[in-house]
Write a protein that holds these residues in place. Structure first.
Motif, PDB file in Angstrom:
ATOM      1  N   ILE A  56      37.561  46.958  37.859  1.00  0.00           N
ATOM      2  CA  ILE A  56      38.905  46.381  37.991  1.00  0.00           C
ATOM      3  C   ILE A  56      39.248  45.483  36.802  1.00  0.00           C
ATOM      4  O   ILE A  56      40.164  44.670  36.881  1.00  0.00           O
ATOM      5  N   THR A  57      38.519  45.654  35.705  1.00  0.00           N
ATOM      6  CA  THR A  57      38.722  44.789  34.543  1.00  0.00           C
ATOM      7  C   THR A  57      40.167  44.795  34.068  1.00  0.00           C
ATOM      8  O   THR A  57      40.734  43.749  33.735  1.00  0.00           O
ATOM      9  N   SER A  58      40.778  45.985  34.058  1.00  0.00           N
ATOM     10  CA  SER A  58      42.132  46.112  33.515  1.00  0.00           C
ATOM     11  C   SER A  58      43.185  45.402  34.361  1.00  0.00           C
ATOM     12  O   SER A  58      44.294  45.128  33.882  1.00  0.00           O
ATOM     13  N   VAL A  59      42.859  45.109  35.627  1.00  0.00           N
ATOM     14  CA  VAL A  59      43.836  44.460  36.510  1.00  0.00           C
ATOM     15  C   VAL A  59      43.306  43.133  37.052  1.00  0.00           C
ATOM     16  O   VAL A  59      43.866  42.584  38.011  1.00  0.00           O
ATOM     17  N   TRP A  60      42.240  42.626  36.426  1.00  0.00           N
ATOM     18  CA  TRP A  60      41.686  41.369  36.920  1.00  0.00           C
ATOM     19  C   TRP A  60      42.714  40.239  36.893  1.00  0.00           C
ATOM     20  O   TRP A  60      42.758  39.394  37.790  1.00  0.00           O
ATOM     21  N   ASP A  61      43.555  40.220  35.874  1.00  0.00           N
ATOM     22  CA  ASP A  61      44.551  39.152  35.791  1.00  0.00           C
ATOM     23  C   ASP A  61      45.476  39.170  37.003  1.00  0.00           C
ATOM     24  O   ASP A  61      45.886  38.117  37.507  1.00  0.00           O
ATOM     25  N   LYS A  62      45.788  40.361  37.514  1.00  0.00           N
ATOM     26  CA  LYS A  62      46.647  40.458  38.689  1.00  0.00           C
ATOM     27  C   LYS A  62      45.900  39.993  39.952  1.00  0.00           C
ATOM     28  O   LYS A  62      46.464  39.298  40.803  1.00  0.00           O
ATOM     29  N   LYS A  63      44.642  40.380  40.054  1.00  0.00           N
ATOM     30  CA  LYS A  63      43.877  39.929  41.217  1.00  0.00           C
ATOM     31  C   LYS A  63      43.737  38.414  41.204  1.00  0.00           C
ATOM     32  O   LYS A  63      43.888  37.755  42.247  1.00  0.00           O
ATOM     33  N   TRP A  64      43.446  37.853  40.039  1.00  0.00           N
ATOM     34  CA  TRP A  64      43.294  36.401  39.927  1.00  0.00           C
ATOM     35  C   TRP A  64      44.598  35.697  40.285  1.00  0.00           C
ATOM     36  O   TRP A  64      44.604  34.676  40.986  1.00  0.00           O
ATOM     37  N   GLN A  65      45.719  36.232  39.827  1.00  0.00           N
ATOM     38  CA  GLN A  65      47.018  35.649  40.151  1.00  0.00           C
ATOM     39  C   GLN A  65      47.295  35.746  41.647  1.00  0.00           C
ATOM     40  O   GLN A  65      47.839  34.805  42.251  1.00  0.00           O
ATOM     41  N   ALA A  66      46.915  36.881  42.256  1.00  0.00           N
ATOM     42  CA  ALA A  66      47.124  37.054  43.695  1.00  0.00           C
ATOM     43  C   ALA A  66      46.282  36.051  44.477  1.00  0.00           C
ATOM     44  O   ALA A  66      46.753  35.455  45.463  1.00  0.00           O
ATOM     45  N   MET A  67      45.040  35.841  44.056  1.00  0.00           N
ATOM     46  CA  MET A  67      44.187  34.861  44.732  1.00  0.00           C
ATOM     47  C   MET A  67      44.787  33.461  44.629  1.00  0.00           C
ATOM     48  O   MET A  67      44.786  32.694  45.596  1.00  0.00           O
ATOM     49  N   GLN A  68      45.322  33.145  43.464  1.00  0.00           N
ATOM     50  CA  GLN A  68      45.920  31.829  43.275  1.00  0.00           C
ATOM     51  C   GLN A  68      47.233  31.662  44.039  1.00  0.00           C
ATOM     52  O   GLN A  68      47.727  30.547  44.173  1.00  0.00           O
ATOM     53  N   SER A  69      47.775  32.769  44.537  1.00  0.00           N
ATOM     54  CA  SER A  69      48.967  32.697  45.378  1.00  0.00           C
ATOM     55  C   SER A  69      48.635  32.185  46.771  1.00  0.00           C
ATOM     56  O   SER A  69      49.539  31.992  47.592  1.00  0.00           O
ATOM     57  N   MET A  70      47.334  31.978  47.034  1.00  0.00           N
ATOM     58  CA  MET A  70      46.889  31.513  48.346  1.00  0.00           C
ATOM     59  C   MET A  70      46.154  30.184  48.216  1.00  0.00           C
ATOM     60  O   MET A  70      44.933  30.098  48.420  1.00  0.00           O
ATOM     61  N   PRO A  71      46.851  29.109  47.888  1.00  0.00           N
ATOM     62  CA  PRO A  71      46.205  27.810  47.720  1.00  0.00           C
ATOM     63  C   PRO A  71      45.609  27.249  49.006  1.00  0.00           C
ATOM     64  O   PRO A  71      44.758  26.363  48.952  1.00  0.00           O
ATOM     65  N   THR A  72      46.039  27.741  50.151  1.00  0.00           N
ATOM     66  CA  THR A  72      45.459  27.289  51.405  1.00  0.00           C
ATOM     67  C   THR A  72      43.958  27.573  51.453  1.00  0.00           C
ATOM     68  O   THR A  72      43.207  26.864  52.118  1.00  0.00           O
ATOM     69  N   GLN A  73      43.521  28.603  50.738  1.00  0.00           N
ATOM     70  CA  GLN A  73      42.098  28.952  50.687  1.00  0.00           C
ATOM     71  C   GLN A  73      41.573  28.885  49.250  1.00  0.00           C
ATOM     72  O   GLN A  73      40.759  29.704  48.843  1.00  0.00           O
ATOM     73  N   ARG A  74      42.010  27.887  48.518  1.00  0.00           N
ATOM     74  CA  ARG A  74      41.627  27.775  47.120  1.00  0.00           C
ATOM     75  C   ARG A  74      40.123  27.582  46.957  1.00  0.00           C
ATOM     76  O   ARG A  74      39.577  27.806  45.877  1.00  0.00           O
TER      77      ARG A  74
END
Length: 239
Positions: A176-194
């Motif tokens: 998933i290297t080519s889309v890691w930036d999107k996954k990381w951004q999606a994870m950061q969209s959930m600060p409740t579980q930061r």
């Protein structure tokens, strides 16, 4: 009808941590990605929303988690998102939910369904989700439940939080290297579980390192692990 990718998770945060890379990767390639969240995780997966708020109401927590999930899904390129609001910790069994998942399978014709592993003693909501997905798959292939029955999709379990407790034995490593930036951004969209951000970054890097050892090409930095439930039909063992 073209085939799609369907993701079914117990709680709203699960998809971002466990299979966000697969979702972004396939959406980027034009594959419709559909997402079902069976609960908002308001009881057991939203600790930060409850802390320090004596008067917080459950409905407010649910709306917060819904907004986070919608933001993450947008980042990943999700085509459709459905919330069942079954409740969590523990999640109830629901014949109605099984039927709804089955109807979504018939409507979207998924080639693959991503969901939780069969065993997870630390979170029985995940086990219940796996069971309901398999029941829905069985219903979706049965002509007695409607003429729009489909070829049953492959089921793949994504990596649980504690693999050693769940008997999780991955047989697929996805780069998933080519889309890691999107996954990381999606994870950061959930600060409740930061608290999970760094953990799942480490998991992705570890799986990327393992994929790099087995791949024909080099450069794998981030990966996700999956375990397929049913055999894959092949016409050759050498590609």
């Amino acid at each position: 009808m073209s085939q799609s990718l369907l993701v079914v998770t117990a709680h709203v945060g699960d998809f971002a941590w466990r299979c966000g890379g697969a979702m972004a990767l396939h959406a980027q390639r034009g594959v419709p990605v559909h997402l079902i969240c069976l609960s908002y995780g308001e009881n057991g997966e939203s600790n930060a929303a409850w802390q320090g708020h004596d008067a917080v109401e459950r409905e407010a927590v649910k709306q917060l988690r819904r907004a986070e999930a919608e933001a993450a899904a947008t980042v990943l390129g999700v085509s459709s998102l459905d919330f069942y609001d079954l409740g969590d910790y523990p999640m109830p069994d629901s014949a109605e939910a099984v039927q709804r998942i089955s109807q979504t399978m018939r409507r979207t014709n998924p080639a693959v369904v991503l969901t939780h592993p069969e065993h997870d003693p630390s979170n029985l909501d995940h086990c219940r989700t796996f069971d309901m997905v398999l029941r829905a798959r069985m219903q979706s292939m049965a002509p007695g439940h409607g003429r729009d029955h489909i070829v049953p999709p492959q089921i793949m379990s994504f990596e649980p939080h504690q693999t050693e407790l769940c008997g999780f034995k991955p047989n697929i490593l996805l780069d998933i290297t080519s889309v890691w930036d999107k996954k990381w951004q999606a994870m950061q969209s959930m600060p409740t579980q930061r608290n999970l951000w760094a953990y799942y970054e480490r998991v992705a890097m570890q799986r990327g390192a393992q994929a790099g050892r087995r791949a024909k090409s080099t450069g794998q930095l981030y990966g996700e692990a999956y375990q397929s439930i049913f055999p894959t039909v092949m016409s050759t063992l050498v590609v």
